[in-house]
Enzyme design. Structure first.
Site, PDB file in Angstrom:
ATOM      1  N   GLU A  64      54.983  49.760  45.075  1.00 53.42           N
ATOM      2  CA  GLU A  64      54.619  48.451  44.159  1.00 53.42           C
ATOM      3  C   GLU A  64      56.125  47.959  43.997  1.00 53.42           C
ATOM      4  O   GLU A  64      56.233  46.684  44.453  1.00 53.42           O
ATOM      5  CB  GLU A  64      54.178  48.829  42.551  1.00 53.42           C
ATOM      6  CG  GLU A  64      54.272  47.477  42.124  1.00 53.42           C
ATOM      7  CD  GLU A  64      53.412  47.731  40.634  1.00 53.42           C
ATOM      8  OE1 GLU A  64      53.455  48.766  40.125  1.00 53.42           O
ATOM      9  OE2 GLU A  64      52.580  46.939  40.447  1.00 53.42           O
TER      10      GLU A  64
ATOM     11  N   SER B 159      48.662  50.681  33.273  1.00 50.90           N
ATOM     12  CA  SER B 159      49.221  50.174  31.978  1.00 50.90           C
ATOM     13  C   SER B 159      48.123  50.196  30.531  1.00 50.90           C
ATOM     14  O   SER B 159      46.945  49.947  31.071  1.00 50.90           O
ATOM     15  CB  SER B 159      49.632  48.777  31.807  1.00 50.90           C
ATOM     16  OG  SER B 159      50.627  48.695  32.753  1.00 50.90           O
TER      17      SER B 159
ATOM     18  N   GLN C  31      44.617  48.492  39.943  1.00 52.08           N
ATOM     19  CA  GLN C  31      45.347  49.678  39.411  1.00 52.08           C
ATOM     20  C   GLN C  31      45.346  49.727  37.838  1.00 52.08           C
ATOM     21  O   GLN C  31      45.793  49.101  37.275  1.00 52.08           O
ATOM     22  CB  GLN C  31      46.902  49.199  39.923  1.00 52.08           C
ATOM     23  CG  GLN C  31      47.908  50.234  39.570  1.00 52.08           C
ATOM     24  CD  GLN C  31      49.428  49.536  39.572  1.00 52.08           C
ATOM     25  OE1 GLN C  31      49.222  48.244  39.594  1.00 52.08           O
ATOM     26  NE2 GLN C  31      50.389  50.396  39.580  1.00 52.08           N
TER      27      GLN C  31
END
Ligand SMILES: Cc1cc2nc3c(=O)[nH]c(=O)nc-3n(C[C@H](O)[C@H](O)[C@H](O)COP(=O)(O)OP(=O)(O)OC[C@H]3O[C@@H](n4cnc5c(N)ncnc54)[C@H](O)[C@@H]3O)c2cc1C
Length: 396
Positions: free
Chosen positions: A250, A135, A132
Site C-alpha cells: 500500500e 481499520s 481492505q
C-alpha cells in the site's frame, strides 16, 4: 542514477501508449483520476469493470505479477512506465485496484496453492473486486489494537465487530479482514487474516459520504458472520505479519503519484483568470508560488528515482518511501490551497463557468486533498518513522 531508458523500455512505452490511444474510451477519461478512485455510482463502476476486462484480455493488467499467476513478470521500470502512461492517458483507477495492488500480492505471498488458484484469476479480470477491512473506530494508526473477534468453532470461525473507512466496500465482492483470534496474548500476536465474501449473512455495509459528497468508503459491520476455515490467509495468529505485507504494497503504491499535471493545469487557469485588469499570471507572487510548487514536484520525481535506483541495485528500502508519502501528500494539500486562493469563489461553486470551465475539478481537489495525509498512514506516523528509524532519534 541512470536517467536513460533502454531501447526495449522505449518500445514497451510506445506499445502501451499506442494500445491506450486505440482502446481507451474517451468518456472514461478523468481530469483527476486519483481523486475518483472509487466510482461515483454503480453504472460508472460497471463501465470501469468492463474497461478492466478489456485491458486484462490484452494482457495489460497486473503486469508485475509473476507469469505463473497471470501477470507478465514485468520489471520494476516497466511497471513505472505503465504507471506513467496510464496516468498521462487520464485513464480511471481500475475498479479492481485494491485486489491488484494489495490483496493479490498478499495472496501470492501467503496464500495456499488452492487459494491462489481460486482467487487470483478473478482479481485480474475484474470479475471479483476486493476491499481492505483493516481499520476500526478505535484502531487506525495503532492497527494492532483492533477489537473485531474471530472465534474458532472447529470447521469455521464466527466474526463479530466493526470496520471503518473501508474504501469501495459498497461495490466490492470480497473483503480481506483482520480479526483477533487470541485475546490472551500481546496484541500483535493474536490477530489472523480472513478472506470473506461481502455477501455473507450478518455483514452490513453502510456508506460514508466524503466532504465532496462522494461515496468513497464505508462502515462494515459483522454480526455472527460464519467464515470457513479454508478462508484463513496465512497461519493462525500470524495476521499481523500478513498485514505487514499488504501495508508494504500500500505504501509503495501511494508514493507513486506526481501532481505536476495539477500544477500545469493551475498555471493554465492562472493565465486566463482576469485580475486587476490583467491575468492572475501577471502577478509575480502568483508566478512565484506556482513555480515553487513545480520545483517541489521535480524534487519529488527525483526522490522517487533515487528510491528506484536503490531497489534496482537490490539495496534495502531507504527513507525515500516515508519521505515520498509525507512530501507527496502534503504537496497535494499545498497545491489545493494555492488553487483555493487563486480561484476564490470559483473553487467554492461546484459548477463550471466561462472563466473557469473546470471549476468542479478544483472544488473537488480543494476538499479531497486532505485525505492523502491520512490514508495509508498519517503524516504524523510517517514523521515518527523518519525520526526513529531513519534519523535514529529517541522514541517519544
Ligand atoms: C480516503 C481514505 C481511505 C481509506 N481506506 C481504507 C481502507 O480501504 N481500509 C482500511 O482498513 N482503512 C482505510 N482508511 C483508514 C486509514 O488507514 C486510517 O484513517 C489511518 O490509518 C489513520 O487512522 P485513524 O483514522 O483511526 O486516526 P487515528 O489513528 O485515531 O489518528 C488521529 C490523529 O492522531 C495522530 N496520531 C495517532 N497516533 C499517533 C502517534 N503515535 N504519534 C503522533 N500522532 C499520532 C494521527 O496522525 C492523527 O492525526 C482510509 C482512510 C482514508 C482517509
Amino acid at each position: 542514477m541512470d536517467f536513460e531508458y533502454s531501447p526495449a523500455q522505449h518500445a514497451f512505452r510506445r506499445e502501451f501508449r499506442a494500445w491506450l490511444h486505440a482502446n481507451l474510451p474517451s468518456e472514461l477519461c478523468l481530469d483527476d483520476p486519483a481523486d475518483d478512485r472509487v466510482a461515483s455510482d454503480r453504472e460508472t463502476f460497471e463501465r470501469r469493470r468492463g474497461w478492466q476486462r478489456t485491458m486484462h484480455e490484452a494482457g495489460w493488467v497486473g503486469i508485475s505479477w509473476p507469469t505463473e499467476y497471470g501477470g507478465r513478470g514485468a520489471t520494476l521500470i516497466e511497471r513505472v512506465i505503465w504507471d506513467e502512461e496510464y496516468a498521462a492517458a487520464r485513464a480511471p483507477v481500475l475498479p479492481g485496484n485494491m485486489g491488484l495492488s494489495l490483496v493479490g500480492p498478499t495472496l501470492i505471498h501467503w496464500g495456499t496453492d488452492e487459494q491462489k488458484r481460486r482467487y487470483l484469476p478473478p482479481i485480474l479480470s475484474g470479475e471479483e473486486v476486493w476491499a481492505q477491512g483493516f481499520s476500526e473506530p478505535g484502531a487506525g494508526s495503532d492497527l494492532a489494537s483492533l477489537q473485531t473477534r474471530a472465534v474458532d468453532h472447529g470447521d469455521h470461525f464466527t466474526i463479530n465487530g466493526q470496520k471503518v473507512w473501508t474504501s469501495g466496500a459498497h461495490f466490492a465482492h470480497w473483503i480481506l479482514v483482520l480479526a483477533r483470534t487470541n485475546p490472551d496474548v500481546p496484541k500483535h500476536t493474536g490477530i489472523s487474516a480472513f478472506l470473506v465474501p461481502l455477501s455473507t449473512r450478518g455483514i452490513t455495509v453502510r456508506p460514508l459520504v466524503l466532504l465532496t459528497g462522494h461515496r468513497h468508503f464505508n462502515e462494515v459491520f459483522f454480526e455472527d458472520v460464519v467464515v470457513p476455515k479454508a478462508n484463513l490467509l496465512g497461519p493462525i495468529d500470524q495476521g499481523w505479519t500478513v498485514s505487514t505485507t499488504t501495508l508494504m504494497y500500500e505504501r509503495h503504491s501511494t508514493g507513486a503519484r506526481n501532481p505536476i499535471g495539477q500544477v500545469k493545469s493551475l498555471i493554465a487557469v492562472a493565465r486566463r483568470l482576469p485580475s486587476n485588469g490583467h491575468t492572475a499570471w501577471d502577478d509575480p507572487l502568483v508566478r512565484q508560488r506556482l513555480s515553487q510548487l513545480a520545483i517541489d514536484c521535480e524534487a519529488m520525481r527525483l526522490t522517487r528515482l533515487r528510491s528506484l535506483t536503490r531497489q534496482l541495485r537490490g539495496e534495502p528500502p531507504g527513507p525515500e518511501g516515508s519521505i515520498l508519502k509525507v512530501f507527496g501528500s502534503e504537496l497535494g494539500t499545498r497545491i489545493a490551497e494555492a488553487a483555493g486562493e487563486l480561484l476564490g469563489m470559483h473553487a467554492l461553486v461546484n459548477q463550471g463557468s466561462e472563466m473557469v470551465p473546470d471549476a468542479p475539478r478544483w472544488f473537488n481537489r480543494v476538499l479531497a486533498a486532505r485525505q492523502y495525509t491520512i490514508s495509508a498512514g498519517t503524516s504524523e506516523i510517517q514523521r515518527n518513522i523518519i525520526g526513529e528509524r531513519v534519523l535514529g532519534l529517541p522514541k517519544g
